[in-house]
Design a protein around this motif. Sequence first.
Motif, PDB file in Angstrom:
ATOM      1  N   ASN A 178       0.801  -1.220   0.000  1.00 36.75           N
ATOM      2  CA  ASN A 178       0.000   0.000   0.000  1.00 36.75           C
ATOM      3  C   ASN A 178       0.838   1.275   0.000  1.00 36.75           C
ATOM      4  OD1 ASN A 178      -2.308  -1.570   0.080  1.00 36.75           O
ATOM      5  ND2 ASN A 178      -2.528  -1.433   2.294  1.00 36.75           N
ATOM      6  N   ILE A 179       2.143   1.148   0.206  1.00 37.53           N
ATOM      7  CA  ILE A 179       3.015   2.329   0.292  1.00 37.53           C
ATOM      8  C   ILE A 179       4.143   2.177  -0.719  1.00 37.53           C
ATOM      9  CG2 ILE A 179       4.502   3.704   1.780  1.00 37.53           C
ATOM     10  CD1 ILE A 179       2.948   2.551   4.168  1.00 37.53           C
ATOM     11  N   THR A 180       4.313   3.193  -1.524  1.00 36.88           N
ATOM     12  CA  THR A 180       5.375   3.190  -2.532  1.00 36.88           C
ATOM     13  C   THR A 180       6.181   4.475  -2.421  1.00 36.88           C
ATOM     14  OG1 THR A 180       3.994   1.894  -4.046  1.00 36.88           O
ATOM     15  CG2 THR A 180       5.913   3.000  -4.981  1.00 36.88           C
ATOM     16  N   ILE A 181       7.494   4.331  -2.288  1.00 32.33           N
ATOM     17  CA  ILE A 181       8.407   5.477  -2.257  1.00 32.33           C
ATOM     18  C   ILE A 181       9.295   5.394  -3.494  1.00 32.33           C
ATOM     19  CG2 ILE A 181      10.215   6.676  -0.979  1.00 32.33           C
ATOM     20  CD1 ILE A 181       9.165   5.443   1.562  1.00 32.33           C
ATOM     21  N   SER A 182       9.299   6.442  -4.286  1.00 33.18           N
ATOM     22  CA  SER A 182      10.130   6.478  -5.490  1.00 33.18           C
ATOM     23  C   SER A 182      10.861   7.814  -5.546  1.00 33.18           C
ATOM     24  CB  SER A 182       9.271   6.289  -6.752  1.00 33.18           C
ATOM     25  OG  SER A 182       8.279   7.305  -6.840  1.00 33.18           O
ATOM     26  N   ILE A 183      11.917   7.877  -6.344  1.00 34.55           N
ATOM     27  CA  ILE A 183      12.709   9.093  -6.452  1.00 34.55           C
ATOM     28  C   ILE A 183      13.054   9.353  -7.902  1.00 34.55           C
ATOM     29  CG2 ILE A 183      14.867   7.840  -6.036  1.00 34.55           C
ATOM     30  CD1 ILE A 183      15.877  10.391  -4.611  1.00 34.55           C
ATOM     31  N   ASP A 184      12.993  10.598  -8.290  1.00 35.27           N
ATOM     32  CA  ASP A 184      13.378  11.018  -9.629  1.00 35.27           C
ATOM     33  C   ASP A 184      14.890  11.231  -9.645  1.00 35.27           C
ATOM     34  OD1 ASP A 184      13.889  12.374 -12.047  1.00 35.27           O
ATOM     35  OD2 ASP A 184      11.878  13.230 -12.066  1.00 35.27           O
ATOM     36  N   LYS A 185      15.607  10.445 -10.437  1.00 31.47           N
ATOM     37  CA  LYS A 185      17.069  10.522 -10.449  1.00 31.47           C
ATOM     38  C   LYS A 185      17.583  11.858 -10.962  1.00 31.47           C
ATOM     39  CE  LYS A 185      17.697   5.538 -11.053  1.00 31.47           C
ATOM     40  NZ  LYS A 185      18.280   4.473 -11.904  1.00 31.47           N
ATOM     41  N   LYS A 186      16.799  12.528 -11.796  1.00 28.96           N
ATOM     42  CA  LYS A 186      17.254  13.802 -12.357  1.00 28.96           C
ATOM     43  C   LYS A 186      17.059  14.953 -11.377  1.00 28.96           C
ATOM     44  CE  LYS A 186      16.355  12.495 -17.165  1.00 28.96           C
ATOM     45  NZ  LYS A 186      15.624  12.850 -18.410  1.00 28.96           N
ATOM     46  N   THR A 187      15.895  15.010 -10.734  1.00 24.82           N
ATOM     47  CA  THR A 187      15.570  16.136  -9.863  1.00 24.82           C
ATOM     48  C   THR A 187      15.781  15.842  -8.384  1.00 24.82           C
ATOM     49  OG1 THR A 187      13.236  15.476  -9.734  1.00 24.82           O
ATOM     50  CG2 THR A 187      13.881  16.934 -11.537  1.00 24.82           C
ATOM     51  N   GLY A 188      15.836  14.563  -8.001  1.00 25.66           N
ATOM     52  CA  GLY A 188      15.978  14.206  -6.603  1.00 25.66           C
ATOM     53  C   GLY A 188      14.696  14.323  -5.803  1.00 25.66           C
ATOM     54  N   VAL A 189      13.566  14.509  -6.478  1.00 26.33           N
ATOM     55  CA  VAL A 189      12.281  14.642  -5.797  1.00 26.33           C
ATOM     56  C   VAL A 189      11.784  13.266  -5.376  1.00 26.33           C
ATOM     57  CG1 VAL A 189       9.875  15.357  -6.047  1.00 26.33           C
ATOM     58  CG2 VAL A 189      11.694  16.748  -7.031  1.00 26.33           C
ATOM     59  N   VAL A 190      11.416  13.145  -4.105  1.00 19.09           N
ATOM     60  CA  VAL A 190      10.905  11.897  -3.563  1.00 19.09           C
ATOM     61  C   VAL A 190       9.380  11.916  -3.651  1.00 19.09           C
ATOM     62  CG1 VAL A 190      10.781  10.393  -1.547  1.00 19.09           C
ATOM     63  CG2 VAL A 190      12.859  11.707  -1.998  1.00 19.09           C
ATOM     64  N   THR A 191       8.807  10.892  -4.263  1.00 22.76           N
ATOM     65  CA  THR A 191       7.356  10.780  -4.417  1.00 22.76           C
ATOM     66  C   THR A 191       6.856   9.635  -3.554  1.00 22.76           C
ATOM     67  OG1 THR A 191       7.473  11.613  -6.685  1.00 22.76           O
ATOM     68  CG2 THR A 191       5.463  10.468  -6.041  1.00 22.76           C
ATOM     69  N   ILE A 192       5.836   9.922  -2.767  1.00 20.97           N
ATOM     70  CA  ILE A 192       5.238   8.925  -1.869  1.00 20.97           C
ATOM     71  C   ILE A 192       3.802   8.694  -2.314  1.00 20.97           C
ATOM     72  CG2 ILE A 192       4.618   8.364   0.501  1.00 20.97           C
ATOM     73  CD1 ILE A 192       6.848  10.269   1.391  1.00 20.97           C
ATOM     74  N   ASN A 193       3.479   7.468  -2.670  1.00 18.43           N
ATOM     75  CA  ASN A 193       2.122   7.083  -3.052  1.00 18.43           C
ATOM     76  C   ASN A 193       1.580   6.094  -2.024  1.00 18.43           C
ATOM     77  OD1 ASN A 193       1.399   8.184  -5.899  1.00 18.43           O
ATOM     78  ND2 ASN A 193       3.507   7.504  -6.087  1.00 18.43           N
ATOM     79  N   THR A 194       0.373   6.349  -1.565  1.00 15.61           N
ATOM     80  CA  THR A 194      -0.264   5.475  -0.591  1.00 15.61           C
ATOM     81  C   THR A 194      -1.635   5.050  -1.104  1.00 15.61           C
ATOM     82  OG1 THR A 194      -1.159   7.383   0.596  1.00 15.61           O
ATOM     83  CG2 THR A 194       0.938   6.481   1.365  1.00 15.61           C
ATOM     84  N   LYS A 195      -2.017   3.842  -0.750  1.00 15.59           N
ATOM     85  CA  LYS A 195      -3.304   3.287  -1.173  1.00 15.59           C
ATOM     86  C   LYS A 195      -4.050   2.776   0.049  1.00 15.59           C
ATOM     87  CE  LYS A 195      -3.386  -0.682  -3.316  1.00 15.59           C
ATOM     88  NZ  LYS A 195      -3.222  -1.733  -4.351  1.00 15.59           N
TER      89      LYS A 195
END
Length: 348
Positions: A178-195
């Motif tokens: 239910n929890i996904t943490i991803s990161i954009d390698k170019k910008t370094g922005v961390v994205t958190i998706n929850t369900k």
Amino acid sequence: MEENKKHPKVIDLRDIAKKIWTRKKLFYKVLPIVFVLSCIFIISLPRYYISETKLAPEMENSGAGGTLGSIAASFGFDLSDMQTTDAITPLLYPDLMEDNAFVVSILNIKVVSIDEDIKATYHDYLKSFQKYAWWNYPVNWLKSLLPKKEDQVVNKGRFDAYHLSKKEDRILNLARKNITISIDKKTGVVTINTKAQDPLICKTLADSVKDKLQVFITEYRTNKARVDYEYYKQLTAEAKQDYERTRQRYAAFADGNVNIALQSVRLKAEEMESEMELKLNNYHTLNSQMIAAKAKIQERTPAFTVIKGASVPIKPDGPKRMIFVALMLVLTCVVLSLYSIREMIFKE
């Protein structure tokens, strides 16, 4: 010789259409059944919501790179992860969900459903308040009738995130899904998706994971500085006590020998005074180092920028009921069409 050569026969699409049309009654019978069964299946699946938040943590770089980093960025590569002085780069933040202790800290958060009917920890929400398709209940009931080995009691009353029972491990795996943490390698922005099956719980979960991630990053980045500060704090306290004892001994000696003019007494007093000054200078030096170490903690504390805050989703993200039913009808039409022209296919 040329007349005896075999030429492939071209299949006429009109013949195929006529063949399928002759089987139209089959379509009339099967498509309604598929439609009803598809609707029953997809409606039985519980709906879920998805919330998203984006976070940009400050990264400490060694200052290397310069023009090379700019050139690499123009080709879509980010060298910041190679320049950072940290052992744990932002690229490793998504791997935190593999750590049981980090997931257990998320399971302890308090959640409340949007209708306020559910007020519990996220652990209890996953354990007792999840909705399932109707066919899961008779299956689970049949499983409960079968003899099974008792789940081993672990930890003997003391919870250990790295020694879990089967039930607790299942809950942890459900939280990871239910929890996904991803990161954009170019910008370094961390994205958190929850369900989650509740929109407010979904939003609460996203905010909590963001806070937990910020705490982890801050503790890691400031760990060395905090250790240094505690070390200098202890040395400063010891130096202050040592100075206080020396000062008290000197004061007691001076008060007890006020009217004594012996050379040995004066030398002893001067010696004790020099020792007291050395202790005082040592205390001042360590106190300055302690203040510098305390300032280093603030310097190492990263700043976080919330690019996108988590919001309460208005509409469920899945399952896509209309799309599923449409795809099932299209797939049924394809299968029935192939079945109708099977004789033509095998003949040719």
